[in-house]
Enzyme design. Structure first.
Site, PDB file in Angstrom:
ATOM      1  N   ARG A 114      -3.227 -11.667   8.993  1.00  0.00           N
ATOM      2  CA  ARG A 114      -4.221 -12.346   8.158  1.00  0.00           C
ATOM      3  C   ARG A 114      -5.299 -13.007   9.017  1.00  0.00           C
ATOM      4  O   ARG A 114      -6.489 -12.990   8.668  1.00  0.00           O
ATOM      5  CB  ARG A 114      -3.506 -13.378   7.292  1.00  0.00           C
ATOM      6  CG  ARG A 114      -4.402 -14.130   6.332  1.00  0.00           C
ATOM      7  CD  ARG A 114      -3.574 -14.992   5.396  1.00  0.00           C
ATOM      8  NE  ARG A 114      -4.406 -15.952   4.685  1.00  0.00           N
ATOM      9  CZ  ARG A 114      -4.206 -17.253   4.662  1.00  0.00           C
ATOM     10  NH1 ARG A 114      -3.159 -17.765   5.306  1.00  0.00           N
ATOM     11  NH2 ARG A 114      -5.008 -18.047   3.997  1.00  0.00           N
ATOM     12  N   HIS A 118      -9.211 -12.114   8.563  1.00  0.00           N
ATOM     13  CA  HIS A 118     -10.168 -13.103   8.078  1.00  0.00           C
ATOM     14  C   HIS A 118     -11.263 -13.394   9.096  1.00  0.00           C
ATOM     15  O   HIS A 118     -12.369 -13.793   8.710  1.00  0.00           O
ATOM     16  CB  HIS A 118      -9.439 -14.385   7.684  1.00  0.00           C
ATOM     17  CG  HIS A 118      -8.727 -14.273   6.377  1.00  0.00           C
ATOM     18  ND1 HIS A 118      -8.582 -15.344   5.506  1.00  0.00           N
ATOM     19  CD2 HIS A 118      -8.117 -13.220   5.770  1.00  0.00           C
ATOM     20  CE1 HIS A 118      -7.917 -14.942   4.429  1.00  0.00           C
ATOM     21  NE2 HIS A 118      -7.623 -13.656   4.579  1.00  0.00           N
ATOM     22  N   HIS A 247      -0.177  -5.801   2.320  1.00  0.00           N
ATOM     23  CA  HIS A 247       0.586  -6.785   1.545  1.00  0.00           C
ATOM     24  C   HIS A 247       2.067  -6.416   1.483  1.00  0.00           C
ATOM     25  O   HIS A 247       2.857  -7.174   0.913  1.00  0.00           O
ATOM     26  CB  HIS A 247       0.030  -6.893   0.122  1.00  0.00           C
ATOM     27  CG  HIS A 247      -1.146  -7.810   0.021  1.00  0.00           C
ATOM     28  ND1 HIS A 247      -2.077  -7.719  -0.990  1.00  0.00           N
ATOM     29  CD2 HIS A 247      -1.562  -8.840   0.813  1.00  0.00           C
ATOM     30  CE1 HIS A 247      -3.004  -8.650  -0.821  1.00  0.00           C
ATOM     31  NE2 HIS A 247      -2.709  -9.346   0.269  1.00  0.00           N
ATOM     32  N   THR A 248       2.419  -5.287   2.061  1.00  0.00           N
ATOM     33  CA  THR A 248       3.845  -4.988   2.206  1.00  0.00           C
ATOM     34  C   THR A 248       4.521  -6.042   3.081  1.00  0.00           C
ATOM     35  O   THR A 248       5.740  -6.202   3.042  1.00  0.00           O
ATOM     36  CB  THR A 248       4.028  -3.581   2.812  1.00  0.00           C
ATOM     37  OG1 THR A 248       5.389  -3.181   2.679  1.00  0.00           O
ATOM     38  CG2 THR A 248       3.654  -3.552   4.283  1.00  0.00           C
ATOM     39  N   TRP A 279       5.488  -9.683  -1.891  1.00  0.00           N
ATOM     40  CA  TRP A 279       5.114  -8.491  -2.650  1.00  0.00           C
ATOM     41  C   TRP A 279       6.235  -7.451  -2.627  1.00  0.00           C
ATOM     42  O   TRP A 279       6.326  -6.615  -3.506  1.00  0.00           O
ATOM     43  CB  TRP A 279       3.856  -7.874  -2.058  1.00  0.00           C
ATOM     44  CG  TRP A 279       2.581  -8.582  -2.370  1.00  0.00           C
ATOM     45  CD1 TRP A 279       1.705  -8.301  -3.387  1.00  0.00           C
ATOM     46  CD2 TRP A 279       1.998  -9.682  -1.656  1.00  0.00           C
ATOM     47  NE1 TRP A 279       0.625  -9.150  -3.353  1.00  0.00           N
ATOM     48  CE2 TRP A 279       0.777 -10.022  -2.295  1.00  0.00           C
ATOM     49  CE3 TRP A 279       2.381 -10.426  -0.549  1.00  0.00           C
ATOM     50  CZ2 TRP A 279      -0.048 -11.053  -1.859  1.00  0.00           C
ATOM     51  CZ3 TRP A 279       1.562 -11.454  -0.111  1.00  0.00           C
ATOM     52  CH2 TRP A 279       0.366 -11.765  -0.763  1.00  0.00           C
ATOM     53  N   THR A 280       7.056  -7.502  -1.565  1.00  0.00           N
ATOM     54  CA  THR A 280       8.117  -6.509  -1.381  1.00  0.00           C
ATOM     55  C   THR A 280       9.439  -7.201  -1.055  1.00  0.00           C
ATOM     56  O   THR A 280       9.464  -8.385  -0.683  1.00  0.00           O
ATOM     57  CB  THR A 280       7.760  -5.531  -0.237  1.00  0.00           C
ATOM     58  OG1 THR A 280       7.621  -6.274   0.990  1.00  0.00           O
ATOM     59  CG2 THR A 280       6.464  -4.790  -0.530  1.00  0.00           C
ATOM     60  N   ASP A 287       5.901  -0.751   5.617  1.00  0.00           N
ATOM     61  CA  ASP A 287       6.103   0.592   5.086  1.00  0.00           C
ATOM     62  C   ASP A 287       5.249   0.732   3.829  1.00  0.00           C
ATOM     63  O   ASP A 287       4.339  -0.076   3.596  1.00  0.00           O
ATOM     64  CB  ASP A 287       7.594   0.861   4.811  1.00  0.00           C
ATOM     65  CG  ASP A 287       8.210  -0.171   3.871  1.00  0.00           C
ATOM     66  OD1 ASP A 287       7.449  -0.860   3.149  1.00  0.00           O
ATOM     67  OD2 ASP A 287       9.452  -0.299   3.848  1.00  0.00           O
ATOM     68  N   ASP A 308      -4.019  -6.565  -6.937  1.00  0.00           N
ATOM     69  CA  ASP A 308      -3.000  -5.545  -6.662  1.00  0.00           C
ATOM     70  C   ASP A 308      -2.914  -4.566  -7.830  1.00  0.00           C
ATOM     71  O   ASP A 308      -2.912  -3.347  -7.638  1.00  0.00           O
ATOM     72  CB  ASP A 308      -1.628  -6.193  -6.437  1.00  0.00           C
ATOM     73  CG  ASP A 308      -1.603  -7.152  -5.259  1.00  0.00           C
ATOM     74  OD1 ASP A 308      -2.219  -6.823  -4.232  1.00  0.00           O
ATOM     75  OD2 ASP A 308      -0.981  -8.220  -5.380  1.00  0.00           O
TER      76      ASP A 308
END
Length: 428
Positions: A114, A118, A247-248, A279-280, A287, A308
């Site tokens: 991130r 950014h 976002h995984t 998210w996962t 992955d 998303d």
């Protein structure tokens, strides 16, 4: 006053160099009072103006000691404006190893990714001037930009990297942020990102971009918002979807972003500080599960932001999102290309072509010698003769895979000479 110093002082020195040693010493001593504590007030004021101003604190510096030395030299010998030079390749490699160690102990992959995103994501392709155009220039180290709403919590990433930056002064902040981001993807099991380095840092908070350049999580029209932000950077629909796949990794914390649950069954025990909503399920493994989970939306403990969901609602985005949900190799390939492109946005490189670092520590192995390439093959040559033939062959520009270039003019002369000799023999 600078002209006064460059004329009178330098002429005295040149004249002294032409005299015998004794006279030279006397002349130099006669010039010393000019620089004594009792020099006139006007000279003290002038020389004071020539002193370099105090350097900012280390946290504001993005150039190496060598670069600082270069910054105060010019072809005319006068003080030049400070300029941060390129990162040192050896220090970049060492810093990467330290980042790998940090990732193994702190599990900070998501926040380092991130941070790099950014810092680069403020780029505006319509602005040509650097650093006004934004992008990967190390601006996120300043409070002026850290306080932007979209950057909440990134102070933690800076604190994690601070010891590495202090250890490797020859690495710019802009390079360090992108190095950490790419290394975090790779160490989490993601693709190897083709990266180049040599980014220059901005020098002060007044050069930071204005707020509002980064994407929001819940805009009124998610698909249009994503395009507005990423098109401004010069990225297309495929790259938007591929980059969203990062976002995984990671979690959203409501106290920072206003989105997500304070804690879920997947985040209650960490690793790292517990809490947030991921998210996962395996939120430290890179992955293609993000696309699968967003598509199915069956688990209430997994986060799905409006941006998303837009990946499967928008017809153009959906083509790529469906492909990545089915084919992880395709996702990895497109993600690596998009991440590499993002990391270069707005950056100014020194040297312009950039700096490349590699994991390959061994020198390339030379091709084994094959006598058949240098002889008729009727009999085996001795090793000494092989090496002699090879060295003579390479000395005139040949190699095992590159035949000698033909000199057509010389060939014509030889051919004409042979014809003349044959004609003479036949005549006789």
């Amino acid at each position: 006053m600078a002209e006064l110093l460059s004329s009178s002082a330098s002429l005295s020195y040149i004249g002294a160099c032409l005299l015998p040693p004794a006279s030279r010493r006397a002349m130099i001593r006669s010039a010393l009072p000019r620089f004594s504590p009792r020099r006139p007030a006007y000279f003290r004021a002038g020389s004071a103006s020539l002193r370099p101003s105090p350097l900012p604190s280390p946290v504001h510096l993005g150039c190496s000691r060598g670069a600082l030395g270069r910054a105060f030299r010019s072809s005319h010998g006068s003080a030049a404006a400070a300029k941060c030079g390129a990162s040192d390749p050896a220090q970049l490699r060492s810093a990467r190893e330290d980042i790998r160690g940090l990732l193994k102990s702190k599990y900070c992959h998501p926040i380092l990714i991130r941070l790099g995103w950014h810092d680069a994501g403020t780029y505006d392709k319509s602005i040509k001037e650097w650093p006004q155009r934004g992008g990967a220039n190390g601006s996120l180290r300043f409070d002026a930009e850290l306080k932007h709403g979209a950057n909440a919590g990134l102070i933690n990433a800076l604190n994690l990297l601070k010891p590495i930056k202090e250890k490797y002064a020859g690495v710019t902040y802009a390079d360090l942020f992108q190095l950490a981001s790419a290394t975090a993807v790779e160490e989490a099991g993601g693709p190897k990102i083709p990266m180049k380095y040599g980014r220059l840092d901005i020098t002060g908070p007044e050069q930071c971009p204005e707020e509002g350049k980064l994407p929001a999580a819940g805009p009124p029209s998610p698909a249009s918002h994503l395009r507005e932000v990423f098109y401004r950077m010069g990225l297309d629909d495929k790259e938007i979807v591929a980059l969203s796949g990062a976002h995984t990794l990671g979690r959203s914390r409501p106290e920072r972003s206003g989105w997500g649950k304070p804690e879920t069954k997947y985040t209650s025990d960490g690793p790292g500080a517990p809490g947030g909503q991921s998210w996962t399920v395996q939120w430290l493994k890179f992955d293609n599960s993000y696309f699968k989970d967003v598509k199915e939306q069956k688990d209430e403990d997994l986060l799905v932001l409006p941006t998303d969901a837009a990946l499967f609602d928008d017809p153009s985005f959906k083509v790529y999102a469906e492909r990545y949900a089915e084919d992880q190799d395709a996702f990895f390939k497109d993600y690596a290309e998009a991440h590499s492109k993002l990391s270069n946005l707005g950056a100014k490189f020194d040297p312009p072509e950039g700096i490349y670092i590699s994991d390959d520590a061994e020198a390339p192995v030379p091709e084994p010698f094959k006598a058949a390439k240098y002889s008729s093959g009727k009999r085996e040559l001795s090793e000494a003769m092989k090496q002699k033939i090879r060295s003579e062959y390479e000395a005139v520009g040949g190699s095992p895979d590159k035949p000698l270039t033909s000199n057509y003019f010389l060939n014509i002369i030889i051919f004409v000479a042979l014809l003349a000799i044959l004609t003479s023999l036949l005549g006789n």
